[in-house]
Design an enzyme around this catalytic site. Structure first.
Site, PDB file in Angstrom:
ATOM      1  N   PRO A   1     -44.894  14.500   6.533  1.00 44.24           N
ATOM      2  CA  PRO A   1     -43.639  13.258   6.420  1.00 44.24           C
ATOM      3  C   PRO A   1     -42.372  13.945   6.590  1.00 44.24           C
ATOM      4  O   PRO A   1     -41.500  13.269   6.699  1.00 44.24           O
ATOM      5  CB  PRO A   1     -43.972  12.555   5.109  1.00 44.24           C
ATOM      6  CG  PRO A   1     -44.606  13.713   4.313  1.00 44.24           C
ATOM      7  CD  PRO A   1     -45.460  14.675   5.198  1.00 44.24           C
ATOM      8  N   LYS A   2     -42.126  15.296   6.756  1.00 39.66           N
ATOM      9  CA  LYS A   2     -40.867  15.681   6.691  1.00 39.66           C
ATOM     10  C   LYS A   2     -40.670  16.569   7.931  1.00 39.66           C
ATOM     11  O   LYS A   2     -39.916  17.610   8.232  1.00 39.66           O
ATOM     12  CB  LYS A   2     -40.508  16.550   5.481  1.00 39.66           C
ATOM     13  CG  LYS A   2     -40.412  15.691   4.285  1.00 39.66           C
ATOM     14  CD  LYS A   2     -39.965  16.409   3.195  1.00 39.66           C
ATOM     15  CE  LYS A   2     -39.697  15.513   1.962  1.00 39.66           C
ATOM     16  NZ  LYS A   2     -39.369  16.372   0.733  1.00 39.66           N
ATOM     17  N   ASN A   3     -41.700  16.203   9.103  1.00 38.48           N
ATOM     18  CA  ASN A   3     -41.625  17.081  10.213  1.00 38.48           C
ATOM     19  C   ASN A   3     -40.497  16.736  11.268  1.00 38.48           C
ATOM     20  O   ASN A   3     -40.733  15.436  11.651  1.00 38.48           O
ATOM     21  CB  ASN A   3     -43.156  17.288  10.814  1.00 38.48           C
ATOM     22  CG  ASN A   3     -43.293  17.847  12.142  1.00 38.48           C
ATOM     23  OD1 ASN A   3     -42.652  17.510  13.031  1.00 38.48           O
ATOM     24  ND2 ASN A   3     -44.236  18.692  12.272  1.00 38.48           N
TER      25      ASN A   3
END
Length: 169
Positions: A109-111
């Site tokens: 989700p934080k890519n």
């Protein structure tokens, strides 16, 4: 029309799918300082991906290969970029692509590369407030899981600003 098989990341028998291509191995030079020990699966996938890049093949099988690449390494910007080129060349339906990026993004989700890919899809290949509202729903779901996800907030700001969907903000 694209089929769901284009977007799932099941193992492909690459020599069978690409019988006309010779894989391009990674060249670290004659004396690599610190050789990385990649898995055999990663090595094979990337060897075919390098060849597809060299030949500039924009096909369904190249698109499928990019799915394997990003499954192995979701931070591979080149794979996401090439994926967009394939999608554009194939005039692909982007609903399944947004679903695919949601699936890959669920475990990343934080890519940054995934968020950039979604933004590029919206700005280059999609358009209209209906698409923006769909994307806002996706961002809302991500933020429910992690309200401090900077990438999701940045993407939300981009959507609202770019598509003028200020109602409810």
């Amino acid at each position: 029309a694209e089929t769901s098989s284009t977007y799932h990341t099941a193992k492909m028998d690459l020599p069978t799918v690409f019988p006309d291509l010779t894989p391009t191995p990674q060249d670290d030079g004659p004396s690599p300082i610190c050789a990385i020990q990649y898995s055999p699966n990663f090595t094979e996938i990337m060897s075919y991906f390098r060849t597809v890049l060299k030949t500039q093949e924009l096909s369904s099988r190249a698109l499928q290969l990019t799915a394997l690449v990003v499954e192995e390494n979701a931070a591979n910007y080149t794979a996401w970029w090439y994926r967009r080129k394939c999608l554009k060349s194939l005039n692909s339906s982007l609903g399944p692509e947004l679903l695919f990026t949601s699936e890959i993004g669920g475990s990343n989700p934080k890519n940054y590369q995934i968020w950039y890919h979604r933004r590029a899809l919206l700005s280059d290949l999609l358009g209209g407030k209906g698409d923006a509202k769909y994307e806002l729903k996706y961002v809302d779901a991500v933020l429910r899981d992690d309200c401090k996800n900077y990438h999701a907030w940045s993407h939300r700001q981009y959507i609202v600003r770019s598509f003028g969907v200020w109602e409810g903000e």
